[in-house]
Motif scaffolding. Structure first.
Motif, PDB file in Angstrom:
ATOM      1  N   THR A  40      -5.692  37.742 -31.709  1.00 45.32           N
ATOM      2  CA  THR A  40      -4.752  38.812 -32.061  1.00 45.32           C
ATOM      3  C   THR A  40      -3.940  39.169 -30.822  1.00 45.32           C
ATOM      4  O   THR A  40      -4.431  39.060 -29.698  1.00 45.32           O
ATOM      5  N   PRO A  41      -2.719  39.609 -31.018  1.00 46.48           N
ATOM      6  CA  PRO A  41      -1.895  39.949 -29.852  1.00 46.48           C
ATOM      7  C   PRO A  41      -2.450  41.188 -29.138  1.00 46.48           C
ATOM      8  O   PRO A  41      -3.045  42.071 -29.770  1.00 46.48           O
ATOM      9  N   ALA A  42      -2.255  41.239 -27.850  1.00 45.69           N
ATOM     10  CA  ALA A  42      -2.705  42.378 -27.063  1.00 45.69           C
ATOM     11  C   ALA A  42      -1.823  43.573 -27.350  1.00 45.69           C
ATOM     12  O   ALA A  42      -0.625  43.441 -27.577  1.00 45.69           O
ATOM     13  N   SER A  43      -2.433  44.728 -27.351  1.00 45.29           N
ATOM     14  CA  SER A  43      -1.665  45.949 -27.550  1.00 45.29           C
ATOM     15  C   SER A  43      -2.146  46.983 -26.541  1.00 45.29           C
ATOM     16  O   SER A  43      -3.332  47.018 -26.196  1.00 45.29           O
ATOM     17  N   PRO A  44      -1.241  47.820 -26.082  1.00 47.56           N
ATOM     18  CA  PRO A  44      -1.654  48.812 -25.085  1.00 47.56           C
ATOM     19  C   PRO A  44      -2.574  49.857 -25.700  1.00 47.56           C
ATOM     20  O   PRO A  44      -2.461  50.181 -26.887  1.00 47.56           O
ATOM     21  N   THR A  45      -3.489  50.360 -24.910  1.00 49.05           N
ATOM     22  CA  THR A  45      -4.395  51.381 -25.392  1.00 49.05           C
ATOM     23  C   THR A  45      -3.678  52.727 -25.425  1.00 49.05           C
ATOM     24  O   THR A  45      -2.898  53.033 -24.528  1.00 49.05           O
TER      25      THR A  45
END
Length: 155
Positions: A38-43
């Motif tokens: 899955t693509p990385a997403s900011p927290t």
């Protein structure tokens, strides 16, 4: 165009040596990401889960995403953990005894307090930075005590 030599033709192809096909160098391409990942997403935030043993409360404290928060120093407050993703927070809340408790959501944007009698770890408001503190208490009397103890006026 008077400076062109007489032996060059103005039409045609280059008659020189062909470039070598083998250069003796190996060219490598870096491997890309796993197509199944899955693509990385900011927290969105740092979530700190604490247990207040004297008041029988469990609380989620929301801090900015880059915050470095130390454990509480009070003897009656025990840190359960710090989580950078909402999924990790929800997993920790499932392990904490929040079933059957009343959730108190402190909305920082409107400075109001909202309650939900049937909050679970999958509640849609959990994990939203807008709610800077989420406190789980055992009954209505504990809700009144907690809201009255807040240091700022809330609607």
């Amino acid at each position: 165009m008077d400076d062109l030599p007489d032996d060059l033709t103005s039409v045609g192809s280059h008659h020189g040596n062909q470039p070598p096909t083998e250069t003796g160098q190996e060219v490598r391409s870096p491997s890309g990401p796993d197509p199944d990942s899955t693509p990385a997403s900011p927290t969105p935030a740092l979530f700190q889960l604490v247990r207040e043993t004297d008041a029988n409360r469990i609380q989620v404290r929301v801090h900015s995403a880059r915050a470095q928060v130390s454990s509480p120093e009070a003897e009656t407050i025990e840190e359960v953990g710090q989580y950078r993703t909402v999924d990790e927070l929800r997993t920790a809340l499932r392990e904490a005894p929040i079933e059957g408790r009343i959730a108190i959501f402190e909305d920082a944007k409107t400075e109001t307090v909202l309650t939900d009698d049937d909050a679970t770890a999958d509640h849609p408001w959990i994990g939203q930075p807008r709610y800077e503190r989420i406190t789980f208490v055992s009954d209505d009397a504990a809700v009144s005590n907690y809201v009255n103890s807040l240091d700022r006026p809330l609607a």
